[in-house]
Design an enzyme around this catalytic site. Sequence first.
Site, PDB file in Angstrom:
ATOM      1  N   PHE A 159       1.117  82.233 -19.268  1.00 40.24           N
ATOM      2  CA  PHE A 159       1.628  80.873 -19.117  1.00 40.24           C
ATOM      3  C   PHE A 159       0.850  79.927 -20.018  1.00 40.24           C
ATOM      4  CE2 PHE A 159      -1.786  81.359 -16.061  1.00 40.24           C
ATOM      5  CZ  PHE A 159      -2.482  80.164 -16.132  1.00 40.24           C
ATOM      6  N   CYS A 160       1.431  78.752 -20.239  1.00 41.37           N
ATOM      7  CA  CYS A 160       0.791  77.693 -21.019  1.00 41.37           C
ATOM      8  C   CYS A 160       1.409  76.368 -20.583  1.00 41.37           C
ATOM      9  CB  CYS A 160       0.961  77.935 -22.517  1.00 41.37           C
ATOM     10  SG  CYS A 160       2.687  78.038 -23.041  1.00 41.37           S
ATOM     11  N   THR A 161       1.125  75.300 -21.284  1.00 42.65           N
ATOM     12  CA  THR A 161       1.561  73.976 -20.846  1.00 42.65           C
ATOM     13  C   THR A 161       3.075  73.842 -20.780  1.00 42.65           C
ATOM     14  OG1 THR A 161      -0.416  73.018 -21.840  1.00 42.65           O
ATOM     15  CG2 THR A 161       1.360  71.498 -21.268  1.00 42.65           C
ATOM     16  N   CYS A 197       2.693  80.701 -24.709  1.00 43.43           N
ATOM     17  CA  CYS A 197       2.857  81.985 -24.018  1.00 43.43           C
ATOM     18  C   CYS A 197       4.074  82.744 -24.540  1.00 43.43           C
ATOM     19  CB  CYS A 197       2.916  81.803 -22.508  1.00 43.43           C
ATOM     20  SG  CYS A 197       4.087  80.591 -21.883  1.00 43.43           S
ATOM     21  N   ILE A 214       3.803  75.398 -17.486  1.00 42.71           N
ATOM     22  CA  ILE A 214       3.237  74.749 -16.301  1.00 42.71           C
ATOM     23  C   ILE A 214       4.020  73.494 -15.934  1.00 42.71           C
ATOM     24  CG2 ILE A 214       1.161  73.661 -15.356  1.00 42.71           C
ATOM     25  CD1 ILE A 214      -0.376  75.330 -17.568  1.00 42.71           C
TER      26      ILE A 214
END
Length: 250
Positions: free
Chosen positions: A179-181, A186, A208
Amino acid sequence: MPLKVAAFYQFAALSDFRELREPLRSFAAGLGLKGSVLLAHEGINGTVAGGDASIDAFVGELQHGALFGGRLSNLELKFSTASEMPFRRLKVRLKKEIVALGDMAVDPTRQVGTYVEPSDWNELIAAPDTLVIDTRNVFEVAMGTFEGAVDPGIKSFGQFKEFAAQKLDPAKHKKIAMFCTGGIRCEKASAYLLAQGFDEVYHLKGGILRYLEGVPENESRWRGECFVFDERVALGHGLRQRRGNDGAQE
């Protein structure tokens, strides 16, 4: 009146990205928008802010207008609000990559991992055979992350390759969820791991921010705040602004 903020990206073949820069900048400026947009041969990545009608017109042009000719019809898009303009100016920049991994052979337009909707994310990361990896940098991770996630300890996304080479093994790590922002890092990391021989690779669709937007706080496995690359600094559940500006920069 609160301003509307649009965060967006899409991996798409844009061989004419250099020629697109000035028309895109001019269109956004004409709408009174501020923010940052990156263009590269592999696609577009940006965040802009402005009035509701201006943001809607800009997004409509990206997705359906003549400028991109339908090539951004699958734009990953998230909206939030800001009490004040979170950007100081408008920038449209040309880059080698819209997110810098440093491996030009990685092509997310051809192969990426399995997208996981936020509503399905909790079940995936709770599974004991899932290795959960945060693909963001150490500063971002320190502000907040998912329960049980591995922190690669990287200062920039370009260092993810070193982390993968040193810490990950296709024979050992059979099921990886990243995952990432907003989803872009990702997604590209998933393409990289697949190219390295990992078979079962997942990534959080919309990142996220999409998770915080849609998953109720009482069901959330997120802990802390999510750093964002503008003067709002960090967002919480419901994409509510949690902190004032502390001078952090992208």
